[in-house]
Design an enzyme around this catalytic site. Structure first.
Site, mmCIF file in Angstrom:
data_model
loop_
_atom_site.group_PDB
_atom_site.id
_atom_site.type_symbol
_atom_site.label_atom_id
_atom_site.label_comp_id
_atom_site.label_asym_id
_atom_site.label_seq_id
_atom_site.Cartn_x
_atom_site.Cartn_y
_atom_site.Cartn_z
ATOM 1 N N HIS A 1 -50.061 -56.514 -108.010
ATOM 2 C CA HIS A 1 -50.577 -55.254 -107.480
ATOM 3 C C HIS A 1 -49.852 -54.859 -106.215
ATOM 4 C CE1 HIS A 1 -53.625 -57.681 -109.549
ATOM 5 N NE2 HIS A 1 -53.880 -56.559 -110.186
HETATM 6 FE FE1 FES Z 1 -52.965 -58.778 -106.861
HETATM 7 FE FE2 FES Z 1 -51.357 -60.563 -105.695
HETATM 8 S S1 FES Z 1 -51.415 -58.440 -105.387
HETATM 9 S S2 FES Z 1 -52.867 -60.936 -107.178
#
Ligand code: FES
Length: 129
Positions: free
Chosen positions: A94
């Site tokens: 993410h």
């Molecule tokens: Fe979502 Fe690392 S940014 S698990």
């Protein structure tokens, strides 16, 4: 606990060792990486910690390699890996960016990468746990 011989790890390199079923990242930081980590204004950080609080020897950064968002393993250990906008680690799940002290700088992760219990048993041997 796990003992790791750091002799073969040159400045700029990193190794991953397993400890209690989790990857532990050990990076031999360059002088530039240490300087980057230390010039940050801690008050601006999401999870404020000085670099000095996160290391026992400034050239060795030891952290659990699990993103504090949802538990993925961030990229940044291999020379060919993307290291994110702050030159440390990048979690592509993410888009969390960690700096050269493993502190969260951008993206959804709430916390810095966790520093485990460890100690140096010799100048170049570290015991994790
Ligand atoms: Fe979502 Fe690392 S940014 S698990």
């Amino acid at each position: 606990s796990t003992e790791v011989d750091l002799t073969p790890v040159e400045a700029g390199q990193a190794i991953t060792v397993m400890w209690r079923g989790a990857p532990v990242f050990i990076r031999h930081r360059t002088t530039e990486e240490i300087m980057e980590a230390r010039k940050v204004d801690v008050a601006e950080l999401r999870d404020p910690q000085t670099d000095e609080e996160r290391v026992k020897k400034e050239q060795w950064l030891v952290m659990v390699g699990i993103c504090t968002h949802l538990g993925c393993v961030p990229l940044g250990q291999k020379p060919s890996d993307v290291k994110g906008e702050y030159g440390g680690w990048f979690c592509p799940c993410h888009g969390s960016h960690y700096d050269t002290s493993g502190r969260i700088r951008k993206g959804p992760a709430p916390k810095n990468l966790v520093v485990p219990e460890y100690e140096f048993t010799t100048d170049t041997t570290v015991r994790i746990g």
